[in-house]
Design an enzyme around this catalytic site. Structure first.
Site, PDB file in Angstrom:
ATOM      1  N   CYS A   1       0.824  -1.215   0.000  1.00 59.13           N
ATOM      2  CA  CYS A   1       0.000   0.000   0.000  1.00 59.13           C
ATOM      3  C   CYS A   1       0.858   1.267   0.000  1.00 59.13           C
ATOM      4  CB  CYS A   1      -0.987  -0.021   1.170  1.00 59.13           C
ATOM      5  SG  CYS A   1      -0.273  -0.528   2.738  1.00 59.13           S
ATOM      6  N   TYR A   2       1.832   1.352   0.892  1.00 58.12           N
ATOM      7  CA  TYR A   2       2.721   2.522   0.862  1.00 58.12           C
ATOM      8  C   TYR A   2       3.458   2.619  -0.478  1.00 58.12           C
ATOM      9  CZ  TYR A   2       2.527   3.633   5.953  1.00 58.12           C
ATOM     10  OH  TYR A   2       2.161   4.022   7.217  1.00 58.12           O
TER      11      TYR A   2
END
Ligand code: NAP
Length: 342
Positions: free
Chosen positions: A154-155
């Site tokens: 996600c990051y």
């Protein structure tokens, strides 16, 4: 005659990403969920585990049985923790199934990087050279042919999409990229822990794992490929007291001065064919609420002299995990890329 639907399995169905995958796949016009599993003490209807599914799906979630899941499905989503996915992915691949892995196990091409950052031996390192990094905006052509797809973190999704245009065009000093990222609590998964406990996380904002978060090598790997030389970002993740969303603020030093409108034009041009990237107009900046429950990545840009600040927002459980996995499935299967997620 009934439609020939793609049979899919969701492994790790009791987790946050698994739950979102089921929601999306239930609405997807080309898929039928035929197998649901996790690490459970006793088999239970998925609608008991997540009452949101009452009346929608009556499959029982049991302990993963690879042979049964392989028989039931043609494409397997592994929504499992890292280290666990690599136990199962090779077996599904051996039985001829396509695998979309949401964990980090097949994202890094370097075995030694994986082993250093994840603190464990990679048990199927031979698959790293054939796994495809599933960021459609950069690897669409490769994704079409993928048998083992490594869905990005996600990051990294929020960070790489925010960096790609300036890095690929060699417009920035690549040793001076600073990423300040903030994530909602579901980013850490559903397993309870003290730091994620409501009274600990609520009304609190904290940085953690500064420059030692396991997503850093993934960001560096992809930015290095774009730059054609080694990139090492400064990365500070934060935990924010909200359930979902990532807001990433990225600071660049430009090689030459530029106007904000010019930078916006570069981003709009880079992403002009992308259905899920929304480059915002001048003085408009992304907010996590605007991408909640969507596969969009919103991008806002401000330039002052040689400093460019790029802000991105995604839903960590959608574009950062489940809906990006379905976007990848759509590409792998030759479906319209936006099917079921727009
Ligand atoms: N959360 C996010 O925002 C996000 C974003 C991008 C990528 N990811 C990645 O996606 C994966 C899933 O994340 P998540 O947040 O959904 O995690 P999660 O909520 O902790 O769920 C993990 C799932 O895996 C199952 N599981 C664990 N060990 C297992 C085993 N040995 N055999 C079978 N099932 C097992 C768990 O079952 P039990 O519940 O029974 O333990 C649960 O269903 C992780 O690799 C994560 O890094 C997550």
């Amino acid at each position: 005659m009934s439609k020939n639907l793609l049979k899919v399995a969701v492994v790790g169905a009791t987790g946050y990403a698994g739950c979102e995958l089921i929601k999306i796949l239930l609405r997807h016009p080309e898929t039928e969920i035929t197998s649901i599993s996790a690490k459970v003490d006793r088999p239970e209807p998925i609608s008991n585990i997540f009452p949101v599914f009452k009346g929608q799906i009556d499959l029982v979630c049991g302990e993963l049985d690879i042979r049964a899941a392989s028989k039931a499905a043609d494409l397997i989503f592994l929504a499992l923790p890292h280290k666990v996915s690599m136990e199962f992915a090779p077996k599904f691949l051996e039985s001829g199934k396509k695998v979309i892995d949401l964990s980090a196990d097949y994202r890094l091409s370097s075995v030694s990087e994986y082993e250093a950052w994840y603190g464990t031996k990679h048990t199927s390192a031979e698959l790293l050279s054939s796994s495809v990094y599933g960021l459609p905006e950069l690897y669409r052509k490769e994704i079409v042919k993928a048998k083992l797809l490594a869905n990005p973190g996600c990051y990294p999704t929020a960070s790489i999409l925010g960096c790609a245009p300036l890095v690929e065009k060699s417009l920035v000093e690549t040793d001076r990229i600073i990423i300040d990222a903030k994530s909602g609590v579901t980013g850490a998964g559903r397993t309870p822990s003290m730091g994620l406990h409501f009274p600990e996380a609520n009304e609190n904002l904290k940085a953690y794992k500064i420059n030692q978060h396991q997503h850093m090598p993934e960001i560096n790997q992809e930015l290095s490929k774009l730059a054609g030389s080694k990139v090492g970002v400064t990365f500070t993740p934060h935990l924010v007291p909200m359930n979902r969303g990532i807001l990433s603020t990225i600071y660049f030093t430009l090689k030459k001065e530029m106007e904000t409108v010019e930078a916006i034009r570069i981003y709009k041009d880079f992403y002009k064919a992308e259905p899920f990237i929304r480059v915002l107009d001048e003085n408009i900046f992304p907010e996590t609420k605007n991408v909640y429950g969507t596969n969009f990545c919103d991008i806002g840009i401000k330039v002052t002299d040689k400093r460019a600040i790029v802000v991105t927002a995604i839903d960590n459980l959608w574009k950062g995990a489940a809906s990006q996995a379905v976007q990848n499935m759509n590409i792998m299967q030759g479906y319209k890329e936006t099917l079921g997620i727009l």
